[in-house]
Design an enzyme around this catalytic site. Structure first.
Site, PDB file in Angstrom:
ATOM      1  NE  ARG A 175      37.590  49.013  36.753  1.00 25.08           N
ATOM      2  CZ  ARG A 175      37.923  47.795  37.213  1.00 25.08           C
ATOM      3  NH1 ARG A 175      36.999  46.665  37.148  1.00 25.08           N
ATOM      4  NH2 ARG A 175      38.555  47.554  38.201  1.00 25.08           N
ATOM      5  CG  HIS A 196      46.631  43.100  33.024  1.00 22.69           C
ATOM      6  ND1 HIS A 196      45.629  43.036  32.320  1.00 22.69           N
ATOM      7  CD2 HIS A 196      47.028  42.314  33.825  1.00 22.69           C
ATOM      8  CE1 HIS A 196      44.918  42.003  33.430  1.00 22.69           C
ATOM      9  NE2 HIS A 196      45.684  41.541  34.230  1.00 22.69           N
ATOM     10  CE1 TYR A 214      42.090  43.555  35.483  1.00 18.95           C
ATOM     11  CE2 TYR A 214      41.222  45.691  35.851  1.00 18.95           C
ATOM     12  CZ  TYR A 214      41.996  44.887  36.185  1.00 18.95           C
ATOM     13  OH  TYR A 214      43.290  45.004  37.236  1.00 18.95           O
ATOM     14  CG  HIS A 231      42.125  38.630  33.941  1.00 19.00           C
ATOM     15  ND1 HIS A 231      41.578  39.615  34.803  1.00 19.00           N
ATOM     16  CD2 HIS A 231      43.311  38.867  34.158  1.00 19.00           C
ATOM     17  CE1 HIS A 231      42.240  40.119  35.611  1.00 19.00           C
ATOM     18  NE2 HIS A 231      43.558  39.796  35.229  1.00 19.00           N
ATOM     19  CD  GLU A 272      46.626  37.804  36.177  1.00 20.46           C
ATOM     20  OE1 GLU A 272      46.556  38.675  35.533  1.00 20.46           O
ATOM     21  OE2 GLU A 272      46.669  38.125  37.442  1.00 20.46           O
ATOM     22  CG  ASP A 321      48.064  37.969  41.334  1.00 21.53           C
ATOM     23  OD1 ASP A 321      47.872  37.867  42.490  1.00 21.53           O
ATOM     24  OD2 ASP A 321      47.719  38.880  40.650  1.00 21.53           O
ATOM     25  CG  HIS A 340      45.108  36.000  41.108  1.00 29.29           C
ATOM     26  ND1 HIS A 340      45.071  36.478  39.794  1.00 29.29           N
ATOM     27  CD2 HIS A 340      44.573  37.466  41.766  1.00 29.29           C
ATOM     28  CE1 HIS A 340      44.794  37.977  39.786  1.00 29.29           C
ATOM     29  NE2 HIS A 340      44.279  38.362  40.892  1.00 29.29           N
ATOM     30  CG  HIS A 374      50.471  39.913  38.136  1.00 31.20           C
ATOM     31  ND1 HIS A 374      49.157  39.618  37.835  1.00 31.20           N
ATOM     32  CD2 HIS A 374      51.385  40.590  37.345  1.00 31.20           C
ATOM     33  CE1 HIS A 374      49.659  40.330  36.369  1.00 31.20           C
ATOM     34  NE2 HIS A 374      50.563  40.770  36.290  1.00 31.20           N
ATOM     35  CG  ASP A 430      41.271  39.235  42.194  1.00 26.79           C
ATOM     36  OD1 ASP A 430      42.361  39.792  42.848  1.00 26.79           O
ATOM     37  OD2 ASP A 430      41.382  39.174  40.930  1.00 26.79           O
ATOM     38  CG  HIS A 485      45.478  42.515  44.093  1.00 29.27           C
ATOM     39  ND1 HIS A 485      46.121  43.158  43.028  1.00 29.27           N
ATOM     40  CD2 HIS A 485      44.865  41.324  43.684  1.00 29.27           C
ATOM     41  CE1 HIS A 485      45.982  41.973  41.939  1.00 29.27           C
ATOM     42  NE2 HIS A 485      45.128  41.248  42.533  1.00 29.27           N
ATOM     43  CD  GLU A 516      48.622  42.791  38.783  1.00 25.95           C
ATOM     44  OE1 GLU A 516      48.192  41.830  39.746  1.00 25.95           O
ATOM     45  OE2 GLU A 516      48.335  42.784  37.761  1.00 25.95           O
TER      46      GLU A 516
HETATM   47 ZN    ZN Z   1      43.892  40.344  41.127  1.00 25.61          ZN
HETATM   48 FE    FE Z   2      47.352  39.859  38.804  1.00 25.23          FE
HETATM   49 FE    FE Z   3      45.356  40.465  36.220  1.00 23.02          FE
END
Ligand code: ZN
Ligand code: FE
Ligand code: FE
Length: 283
Positions: free
Chosen positions: A36, A66, A69, A106, A146, A180, A183, A215, A228, A230, A260
């Protein structure tokens, strides 16, 4: 088959490898920097050396970093794009030095400026990332776009958009795709009922040879919700029967698969055990 989870590297890479082994994994994913914020920790070369040796001796598959974000190559704000370009360059170098193969990112959000402008900015940004790097020194390293749920102004929920980015850049051999399950379903691709058709449409739009990893997450929201969130396997709209079908698919078995899910280490261990037993189970 290569199965793992997203794990913390706050105690170093070697301890992440140990955690991967504890949950029955033979690959894992980690954040290249604070997800973040964006600050990265210094690399401890002894820790990395030991981690690489451990991975080799246990036959680990490709590791995945990864990106944070906060990276948004599609942003209308120049400062945000500049940060994204800088961080991706650094992270690709980092991936190589810690022995990982892939950097998942992303694609970005256009924040109201429109998909076409967003796509153009992502392509321009990625071209700058790669043109500034010493590519021969980064042999074997790839950036993976992704596939997204399509929340807000997120780009990359449609296969055609992922393809547009890949095809648009000058360094196509350095860019692949990571999908994913959460997603995909939230984006409206009904993998639960039509896994083969979804994979076929990915093949037509992008080419399955560019799909490098998956993912695996259940989804808290239904098909096409573009949300989104999970869920642990079996606790969302996809359900355990889907994951049994998914893991038994020959095409899926060739790819590194990363959990994830919101679960902790114990949940990951159970999910990996479930997936491995689902492969062996008779129809
Ligand atoms: Zn996600
Ligand atoms: Fe993912
Ligand atoms: Fe991701």
């Amino acid at each position: 088959m290569y199965l793992g989870a997203h794990l913390s590297i706050s105690q170093g890479y070697r301890s992440a490898v140990t955690a991967a082994l504890e949950i029955g994994g033979n690959t894992f994913q980690f954040f290249t920097r604070n997800p973040r914020g964006g600050r990265a920790k210094k690399i401890d070369s002894r820790d990395v050396e030991q981690s690489i040796k451990l991975c080799q001796s246990f036959g680990f598959g490709p590791l995945i970093g990864h990106a944070p974000y906060t990276i948004n190559l599609a942003s209308p704000t120049e400062r945000t794009r500049e940060f994204a370009i800088m961080a991706l360059k650094e992270d690709l170098v980092r991936i190589k030095s810690v022995g990982a193969a892939y950097l998942a990112v992303h694609p970005g959000s256009h924040v109201g400026d429109g998909i076409d402008r967003g796509l153009t900015r992502i392509i321009e940004g990625l071209n700058r990332v790669f043109s500034d790097l010493d590519l021969p020194a980064l042999d074997g390293v790839m950036l993976l776009l992704e596939g997204m749920a399509g929340e807000g102004s997120e780009i990359g929920n449609l296969f055609e958009q992922l393809n547009c980015i890949r095809r648009g850049i000058k360094y196509q051999d350095r860019v692949g795709v990571i999908l994913d399950t959460c997603h995909l379903y939230a984006a409206g691709y009904d993998i639960k009922n039509n896994l083969n058709q979804v994979l076929e449409s990915f093949d037509r739009a992008v080419g399955l040879e560019h799909l490098k990893a998956f993912h695996i997450n259940d989804s808290k929201y239904p098909l096409g919700s573009r949300r989104d969130r999970h869920a642990n396997l079996g606790e969302g709209y996809l359900g355990l029967d889907f994951f049994i079908k998914f893991i038994r698919h020959p095409l899926i078995q060739e790819l590194p698969l990363i959990l994830e899910t919101p679960g902790d280490i114990t949940v990951y261990a159970n999910e990996i055990a479930f997936l491995r037993s689902a492969i062996k189970r008779d129809q």
